[in-house]
Design a protein around this motif. Structure first.
Motif: not given
Length: 452
Positions: A11-16, A70-73
Motif C-alpha cells: 500500500q502507498p505510504a501515508p503522507q506525513t 496515525d491512529r486512523t492509518h
C-alpha cells in the motif's frame, strides 16, 4: 492468484504531516534576530527561544491531528492486515487442499498405470512360462525324431544286404527314403522353430524388465506422493526447502509421462500377442509333424507287410514247385528223369547183345562155301534185324541225350529254385526280423508331439 497479488501489493505510504512550523517573524523573534528583535535590557532573560501561544496551539493541534491520522492509518492497516491474513489463510488452505486433491488424483492415475504394468508383467511372465513349456516340447520332439531317423536309415542299410534278384528299388525302399527325407525336413523345421521361440522368450523378458522398471519407478513415485498427501501443517517432519520450486530440466510432462508408459504397455502387449501366436503355431507344428510321421510310419509298415506277403507267396510257390512228393514238382521230375535215363541206358545195353548176335550170324554166314552163299530169306531177315537194332540204338541214344539234357536242365532249375528260395528267405528275414522288428520301437504320437 490475481486477488492474492492485489492483496499482497504494498500500500502507498501515508503522507506525513510535519509538525506545525513557526512563522518566520515569530521565529526571528524567538531567535532574537530580525527586524522585530528586542535587545533591551528589560527583556533580557525573558525573551529567549520561546513559542508564542498561537504557535503552541498550532503545534498541539498539529500533534492531535497527526495522532488521529496515525491512529486512523494504523486501524486501517490493522484491518487490512487482518483481512489479508484471513484471505491468505483461506487461500493457503484452499491451495493446500487443491494441491492435496491434485496429488490424490495423481495417485489414482499412478495407481491405474501401476496396476496395468503389474498386470502386463504378470501376463508376460505367464506367457513366457507357457512359451518355455512349448520350447521344451519342441526340444523333446526334436530328440524323439532321432529314433525314427535311425530306424529309417538302419532299414535302408539292412535292405542293402538283400541278394539278387531281390535287391530291387521297390515301393518299400521308396517309402523309407520318403520317411527319411520327411524326418530331416521336420528336424530342420523344429530347429528353426526352437530358435524362433528362444528369440521370442528373450523379447518377452526384455519387455517384462522394461515394464518392471517402469512399475518400480511408479511404485516409488506412488509412495512419495502418498507420503506427500499425509503431510499437514502440524506435521513434524516438514522442513523448509527454498530451492524445491525449481523445475528439473529433465522432468517430463503428463503427456510424455503417459505416452512413455502407454508405449511400454503397447510394446509388451504386442510381444505377448506374438508369443501367443507363436505358441499356437508351435502347437500346430508339433501336431502336424507327429501326424505326418505316424502316417508315414504306417505307410512304411504297410509297404513292408505287403512286400513280405509277396515274398512269402513267391517262396511258397517256389517251394511248391520244388518240394518232394508232388506229382509235378521239380524234385520229383528230377527223380523220374533220373530213372528214365537209367532205363534208357539199360535199354541201350540190352540192345547190344542182340546186335552182336545178329552181326555174328551175318559174319558166320558170310563164310558159306560156293553156291551155298545164297541171299536167302534168313540172310535178308538178319540184315533187317541188324538195321532195326541199329535204328533202335540210335533212337535210344538220342532219347538218352535228350533225357540227360532234360535232367541237367532240371538240376539247374532246382538249384535256381533253391537259391531263389534262399534269397526270398533272406529277404523275408531282413524285412521281418530286422526291419519290422526294429520299427516296433517307433515313437508314439505323444512322444513325437513333445508331451513325453
Amino acid at each position: 492468484m490475481a486477488q492474492t497479488d492485489v492483496l499482497l501489493t504494498k500500500q502507498p505510504a501515508p503522507q506525513t504531516i510535519e509538525p506545525c512550523a513557526l512563522p518566520h517573524k515569530e521565529h526571528d523573534m524567538v531567535c532574537n534576530t530580525g527586524a522585530y528583535t528586542s535587545s533591551g535590557l528589560a527583556t533580557a532573560g525573558f525573551r529567549t527561544a520561546k513559542y508564542l501561544m498561537d504557535e503552541w496551539f498550532q503545534n498541539s493541534h498539529g500533534q492531535y491531528h497527526q495522532a488521529i491520522m496515525d491512529r486512523t492509518h494504523s486501524e486501517r492497516q490493522r484491518q487490512e492486515s487482518q483481512q489479508l491474513a484471513a484471505e491468505t489463510e483461506a487461500l493457503a488452505q484452499r491451495t493446500q487442499k487443491d494441491s492435496t486433491r491434485k496429488t490424490g488424483e495423481r495417485l489414482e492415475v499412478t495407481h491405474c498405470w501401476k496396476a496395468e504394468l503389474r498386470r502386463e508383467v504378470n501376463e508376460l511372465v505367464a506367457e513366457t512360462d507357457l512359451l518355455l513349456a512349448q520350447k521344451q516340447r519342441l526340444e523333446r520332439a526334436l530328440d524323439a525324431t532321432s529314433l525314427p531317423f535311425s530306424i529309417a536309415t538302419d532299414n535302408l542299410q539292412c535292405r542293402e544286404r538283400r541278394q539278387h534278384p531281390d535287391l530291387v528299388r521297390d515301393y518299400v525302399e521308396m517309402e523309407l527314403l520318403k520317411e527319411a527325407e520327411l524326418i530331416r525336413n521336420i528336424q530342420e523345421l523344429l530347429k528353426r522353430t526352437i530358435l524362433q521361440a528362444v528369440n521370442q522368450i528373450r523379447l518377452n523378458r526384455e519387455h517384462k524388465e522394461t515394464c518392471e522398471m517402469d512399475w518400480s519407478d511408479k511404485v516409488e513415485a506412488y509412495n512419495i506422493d502418498e507420503m506427500c498427501t499425509h503431510y499437514h501443517n502440524q506435521s513434524t517432519e516438514v522442513q523448509v526447502h527454498p530451492h524445491s520450486i525449481r523445475m528439473e530440466e529433465s522432468a517430463s510432462t503428463p503427456e510424455t509421462w503417459a505416452k512413455f508408459t502407454k508405449g511400454n504397455l503397447i510394446r509388451a502387449e504386442r510381444e505377448r500377442l506374438a508369443s501367443d501366436n507363436l505358441r499356437t503355431f508351435i502347437d500346430c507344428i508339433l501336431r502336424d509333424t507327429a501326424e505326418d510321421l505316424r502316417l508315414q510310419c504306417d505307410a512304411v509298415n504297410l509297404a513292408f507287410a505287403r512286400r513280405c506277403e509277396e515274398l512269402e507267396d513267391a517262396r511258397h510257390k517256389l517251394q511248391y514247385h520244388l518240394q518232394k512228393g508232388h506229382a509235378h514238382s521239380t524234385l520229383q521230375e528230377i527223380t523220374d528223369q533220373e530213372h528214365q535215363v537209367a532205363l534208357l541206358k539199360r535199354a541201350i545195353k540190352d540192345k547190344e547183345a542182340p546186335l552182336r548176335v545178329a552181326q555174328t550170324r551175318l559174319y558166320q554166314r558170310s563164310h558159306r562155301p560156293n553156291v551155298e552163299l545164297c541171299r536167302d530169306a534168313a540172310q535178308f531177315r538178319l540184315m533187317s534185324e541188324v538195321e532195326e537194332l541199329n535204328m533202335s540204338l540210335t533212337a535210344l541214344r538220342d532219347k538218352l541225350q535228350d533225357a540227360e539234357q532234360a535232367l541237367h536242365n532240371l538240376e539247374d532249375t532246382r538249384m535256381t529254385l533253391e537259391k531263389d528260395i534262399a534269397v526270398k528267405a533272406n529277404s523275408l528275414f531282413i524285412d521281418r526280423q530286422k526291419c519290422m522288428t526294429h520299427r516296433n520301437h517307433y515313437p508314439t504320437v505323444l512322444q513325437l508331439a513333445g508331451y513325453q
